[in-house]
Write a protein that holds these residues in place. Structure first.
Motif, PDB file in Angstrom:
ATOM      1  N   ASN A  87      -0.719  -2.535  10.899  1.00  0.00           N
ATOM      2  CA  ASN A  87      -1.964  -2.687  10.158  1.00  0.00           C
ATOM      3  C   ASN A  87      -2.592  -1.329   9.804  1.00  0.00           C
ATOM      4  N   SER A  88      -2.902  -0.524  10.819  1.00  0.00           N
ATOM      5  CA  SER A  88      -3.572   0.753  10.529  1.00  0.00           C
ATOM      6  C   SER A  88      -2.672   1.665   9.702  1.00  0.00           C
ATOM      7  N   ALA A  89      -1.388   1.684  10.043  1.00  0.00           N
ATOM      8  CA  ALA A  89      -0.487   2.575   9.300  1.00  0.00           C
ATOM      9  C   ALA A  89      -0.368   2.126   7.837  1.00  0.00           C
ATOM     10  N   SER A  90      -0.370   0.814   7.592  1.00  0.00           N
ATOM     11  CA  SER A  90      -0.276   0.339   6.207  1.00  0.00           C
ATOM     12  C   SER A  90      -1.541   0.677   5.428  1.00  0.00           C
ATOM     13  N   TRP A  91      -2.694   0.474   6.060  1.00  0.00           N
ATOM     14  CA  TRP A  91      -3.944   0.844   5.375  1.00  0.00           C
ATOM     15  C   TRP A  91      -3.934   2.339   5.058  1.00  0.00           C
ATOM     16  N   GLN A  92      -3.432   3.137   5.984  1.00  0.00           N
ATOM     17  CA  GLN A  92      -3.385   4.592   5.737  1.00  0.00           C
ATOM     18  C   GLN A  92      -2.400   4.916   4.617  1.00  0.00           C
ATOM     19  N   TRP A  93      -1.354   4.120   4.534  1.00  0.00           N
ATOM     20  CA  TRP A  93      -0.359   4.315   3.469  1.00  0.00           C
ATOM     21  C   TRP A  93      -1.011   4.064   2.106  1.00  0.00           C
ATOM     22  N   VAL A  94      -1.808   3.008   2.035  1.00  0.00           N
ATOM     23  CA  VAL A  94      -2.502   2.672   0.780  1.00  0.00           C
ATOM     24  C   VAL A  94      -3.536   3.755   0.453  1.00  0.00           C
ATOM     25  N   GLU A  95      -4.253   4.184   1.462  1.00  0.00           N
ATOM     26  CA  GLU A  95      -5.341   5.162   1.253  1.00  0.00           C
ATOM     27  C   GLU A  95      -4.809   6.555   0.918  1.00  0.00           C
ATOM     28  N   SER A  96      -3.567   6.830   1.329  1.00  0.00           N
ATOM     29  CA  SER A  96      -2.889   8.128   1.105  1.00  0.00           C
ATOM     30  C   SER A  96      -3.087   9.096   2.258  1.00  0.00           C
ATOM     31  N   THR A  97      -3.573   8.605   3.399  1.00  0.00           N
ATOM     32  CA  THR A  97      -3.656   9.467   4.576  1.00  0.00           C
ATOM     33  C   THR A  97      -2.380   9.368   5.421  1.00  0.00           C
ATOM     34  N   PHE A  98      -1.440   8.538   4.927  1.00  0.00           N
ATOM     35  CA  PHE A  98      -0.108   8.492   5.550  1.00  0.00           C
ATOM     36  C   PHE A  98       0.924   8.274   4.442  1.00  0.00           C
ATOM     37  N   ALA A  99       0.700   8.937   3.317  1.00  0.00           N
ATOM     38  CA  ALA A  99       1.602   8.830   2.165  1.00  0.00           C
ATOM     39  C   ALA A  99       1.268   9.990   1.226  1.00  0.00           C
ATOM     40  N   SER A 100       2.162  10.237   0.296  1.00  0.00           N
ATOM     41  CA  SER A 100       1.949  11.392  -0.574  1.00  0.00           C
ATOM     42  C   SER A 100       1.022  11.084  -1.737  1.00  0.00           C
ATOM     43  N   LYS A 101       0.698   9.802  -1.949  1.00  0.00           N
ATOM     44  CA  LYS A 101      -0.272   9.458  -3.003  1.00  0.00           C
ATOM     45  C   LYS A 101      -0.900   8.109  -2.668  1.00  0.00           C
ATOM     46  N   PRO A 102      -2.090   7.860  -3.227  1.00  0.00           N
ATOM     47  CA  PRO A 102      -2.690   6.549  -2.956  1.00  0.00           C
ATOM     48  C   PRO A 102      -1.930   5.440  -3.664  1.00  0.00           C
ATOM     49  N   TYR A 103      -1.905   4.257  -3.058  1.00  0.00           N
ATOM     50  CA  TYR A 103      -1.309   3.091  -3.716  1.00  0.00           C
ATOM     51  C   TYR A 103      -2.422   2.337  -4.439  1.00  0.00           C
ATOM     52  N   PHE A 104      -2.202   1.982  -5.704  1.00  0.00           N
ATOM     53  CA  PHE A 104      -3.113   1.050  -6.377  1.00  0.00           C
ATOM     54  C   PHE A 104      -2.315   0.242  -7.380  1.00  0.00           C
ATOM     55  N   MET A 105      -2.912  -0.825  -7.851  1.00  0.00           N
ATOM     56  CA  MET A 105      -2.215  -1.740  -8.771  1.00  0.00           C
ATOM     57  C   MET A 105      -3.073  -1.983  -9.993  1.00  0.00           C
ATOM     58  N   ASN A 106      -2.474  -2.533 -11.039  1.00  0.00           N
ATOM     59  CA  ASN A 106      -3.291  -2.956 -12.169  1.00  0.00           C
ATOM     60  C   ASN A 106      -3.139  -4.463 -12.375  1.00  0.00           C
ATOM     61  N   LYS A 107      -3.820  -4.967 -13.392  1.00  0.00           N
ATOM     62  CA  LYS A 107      -3.834  -6.415 -13.600  1.00  0.00           C
ATOM     63  C   LYS A 107      -2.428  -6.953 -13.863  1.00  0.00           C
ATOM     64  N   ASP A 108      -1.640  -6.213 -14.658  1.00  0.00           N
ATOM     65  CA  ASP A 108      -0.289  -6.693 -14.977  1.00  0.00           C
ATOM     66  C   ASP A 108       0.520  -6.913 -13.703  1.00  0.00           C
ATOM     67  N   ASN A 109       0.353  -5.985 -12.771  1.00  0.00           N
ATOM     68  CA  ASN A 109       1.096  -6.099 -11.523  1.00  0.00           C
ATOM     69  C   ASN A 109       0.663  -7.357 -10.754  1.00  0.00           C
ATOM     70  N   ILE A 110      -0.630  -7.580 -10.689  1.00  0.00           N
ATOM     71  CA  ILE A 110      -1.119  -8.780  -9.973  1.00  0.00           C
ATOM     72  C   ILE A 110      -0.639 -10.032 -10.695  1.00  0.00           C
ATOM     73  N   ALA A 111      -0.811 -10.041 -12.027  1.00  0.00           N
ATOM     74  CA  ALA A 111      -0.438 -11.243 -12.794  1.00  0.00           C
ATOM     75  C   ALA A 111       1.051 -11.529 -12.629  1.00  0.00           C
ATOM     76  N   ASN A 112       1.858 -10.492 -12.711  1.00  0.00           N
ATOM     77  CA  ASN A 112       3.306 -10.657 -12.633  1.00  0.00           C
ATOM     78  C   ASN A 112       3.750 -11.186 -11.264  1.00  0.00           C
ATOM     79  N   PHE A 113       3.303 -10.513 -10.203  1.00  0.00           N
ATOM     80  CA  PHE A 113       3.815 -10.888  -8.883  1.00  0.00           C
ATOM     81  C   PHE A 113       3.088 -12.085  -8.255  1.00  0.00           C
ATOM     82  N   SER A 114       2.043 -12.577  -8.959  1.00  0.00           N
ATOM     83  CA  SER A 114       1.406 -13.819  -8.477  1.00  0.00           C
ATOM     84  C   SER A 114       1.697 -14.966  -9.444  1.00  0.00           C
TER      85      SER A 114
END
Ligand SMILES: Cc1cc2nc3c(=O)[nH]c(=O)nc-3n(C[C@H](O)[C@H](O)[C@H](O)COP(=O)(O)OP(=O)(O)OC[C@H]3O[C@@H](n4cnc5c(N)ncnc54)[C@H](O)[C@@H]3O)c2cc1C
Length: 441
Positions: free
Chosen positions: A198-225
């Motif tokens: 949990n904490s490591a994944s949140w840090q991965w999204v935030e970029s405190t445990f990854a080289s860039k922040p993770y974010f998505m756009n509407k197309d990504n949500i629409a496509n994978f949902s």
């Protein structure tokens, strides 16, 4: 085999008042190793590699059982390997994902409580708020996708990995909230809520445990949902832009918290200064063994070495009341654990099986002293609470820590999954996989 009276849910509910959120309602998941094995044996990851990023894909939903040690990653790997012996590609992607759990446990083992703080500097300059806005806590943001995810979190206690990524990106980047607040919300409601993944994944999204922040756009949500929320959505969509535009909007030199507009509505979650009373000692049966096993909440299996090696010892599970008062869990999480205790205790041959409520180390100390127990057996786990309890108990008892078979051996600092996977893939798969570009977690 001794008889065992199943835990009375109403009595538990009454005794744990103030330690949980919500009402004891029907469970999405039934706990226990028996149910875990049933789910594992019924699972076929044939389409997993192809479809796992789609939120309606056939994922295993094994995480609540893995989180509580009702089954282990090694068992899952061995079972799938023997069920599909000549079809390595059928299970390869699934095993690679399973290794993320192992990787994050190694991250926790390496950093301990440090995992609750930023592991690295964030790769952006945007300030963060300490509070989750009220509309998010109520699941009433006006965005059908976000509210849908929150509904699933609160009511079902489970979210697909992609939905977890979307929600965490929404909370951190679109609402400007510290990742720790989101991680706490997840711990409280997810059946599999833990510290490592949990904490490591949140840090991965935030970029405190990854080289860039993770974010998505509407197309990504629409496509994978499959358009689940987007097709009929009338809201003003904050995700409806291409990635460069969103990147600029979210991170380009801004230092103001993105949630400033709703700051006056913010509330803190889950904190309480309320004093608590320790519940009176349970009446203890006679016990002749000099050994006591502490069954903690990540070791709830009769195959767990601490338990399996000590069939004559008294066994004790403790609902840690002070901890639950500080961070109350949704009742469904408590009920899942109660199922797990019932399933375990019905199976164990040990004659003394205790369920205690209170501060873990203190309750174990009292019970062990009453029994005249000299050795306490505990299953190894990187959770800092387990480690601190072991240290505490060592002041008065011999403590034997029982190691569990690990999915991988990896002695280096676990920094990036790609590096780790390069080194351990052959241990997990039994062969070296073809290089993959997929780093999405
Ligand atoms: C923000 C965020 C928070 C998360 N919090 C938790 C958490 O508290 N507890 C938790 O167990 N997992 C957590 N995960 C990881 C992952 O989402 C879940 O393990 C997975 O979705 C569980 O569903 P499943 O069992 O159906 O997974 P499947 O897709 O069927 O995968 C099988 C198993 O592999 C492991 N696994 C798969 N994907 C991941 C992953 N990305 N990271 C780590 N392990 C993985 C899990 O043990 C899972 O049970 C989180 C992910 C994110 C993005």
């Amino acid at each position: 085999m001794t008889t065992y009276q199943r835990l009375d849910r109403t009595a538990l509910f009454n005794r744990l008042q103030g330690c949980f959120k919500g009402l004891p309602e029907a469970n999405t998941f039934s706990g226990g190793r028996t149910e875990a094995l049933r789910k594992l044996h019924a699972y076929d990851p044939a389409s997993y590699g192809r479809s796992r990023n789609h939120i309606n894909s056939a994922v295993s939903r094994l995480s609540p059982y893995l989180r509580h040690g009702m089954i282990s990653p090694v068992e899952v790997k061995d079972h799938l390997g023997s069920k599909f012996p000549n079809e390595p590609t059928r299970i390869e992607e699934f095993l690679r994902q399973l290794a993320w759990r192992d990787f994050f446990e190694k991250v926790l083992a390496w950093h301990g409580n440090g995992l609750n703080e930023d592991l690295e500097e964030p790769k952006h300059g945007v300030a963060r708020s300490h509070k989750i806005p009220l509309d998010v806590l109520k699941g009433d943001t006006g965005l059908p996708c976000v509210d849908g995810m929150l509904g699933e979190l609160f009511e079902q206690g489970y979210l697909h990995n992609h939905a977890r990524l979307w929600f965490s990106a929404y909370l951190c980047h679109f609402r400007g909230v510290r990742w720790q607040e989101g991680a706490k919300l997840f711990r409280q409601y997810l059946y599999d809520g833990d510290i490592a993944s949990n904490s490591a994944s949140w840090q991965w999204v935030e970029s405190t445990f990854a080289s860039k922040p993770y974010f998505m756009n509407k197309d990504n949500i629409a496509n994978f949902s499959n358009g689940k929320w987007c097709d009929s959505c009338k809201a003003k969509c904050p995700f409806d832009a291409d990635y460069p535009t969103l990147q600029h909007r979210l991170f380009a030199g801004s230092t103001a918290p993105l949630a400033s507009k709703t700051a006056d509505k913010d509330v803190a979650i889950g904190t309480t200064n309320e004093a608590h009373n320790t519940i009176a000692d349970e009446i203890l049966p006679q016990q002749s063994s000099k050994d006591l096993v502490w069954v903690h909440d990540a070791a709830m299996s009769w195959t767990d070495p601490a338990i399996a090696n000590n069939p004559n010892a008294a066994v004790a599970f403790v609902f840690d009341e002070p901890m639950l008062r500080t961070e109350p869990w949704a009742f469904h999480r408590i009920a899942f654990i109660a199922d797990g205790i019932d399933d375990l205790y019905e199976t164990l041959p040990n004659s003394t099986k205790l369920i205690l409520i209170g501060a873990t180390a203190e309750r174990l100390t009292t019970v062990a002293q009453k029994f005249g127990a000299t050795t306490i057996h505990i299953s190894d786990h990187p959770n800092p609470w387990v480690i601190e309890t072991i240290e505490h108990l060592r002041q008065n008892f011999n403590v034997t820590v029982h190691p569990k078979p690990a999915l991988t051996e990896y002695q280096l600092e676990p920094k990036r999954f790609s590096r780790y996977w390069e080194k351990v893939a052959a241990q997990v798969l039994g062969y070296r996989p073809k290089p993959s570009k997929r780093m999405h977690h």
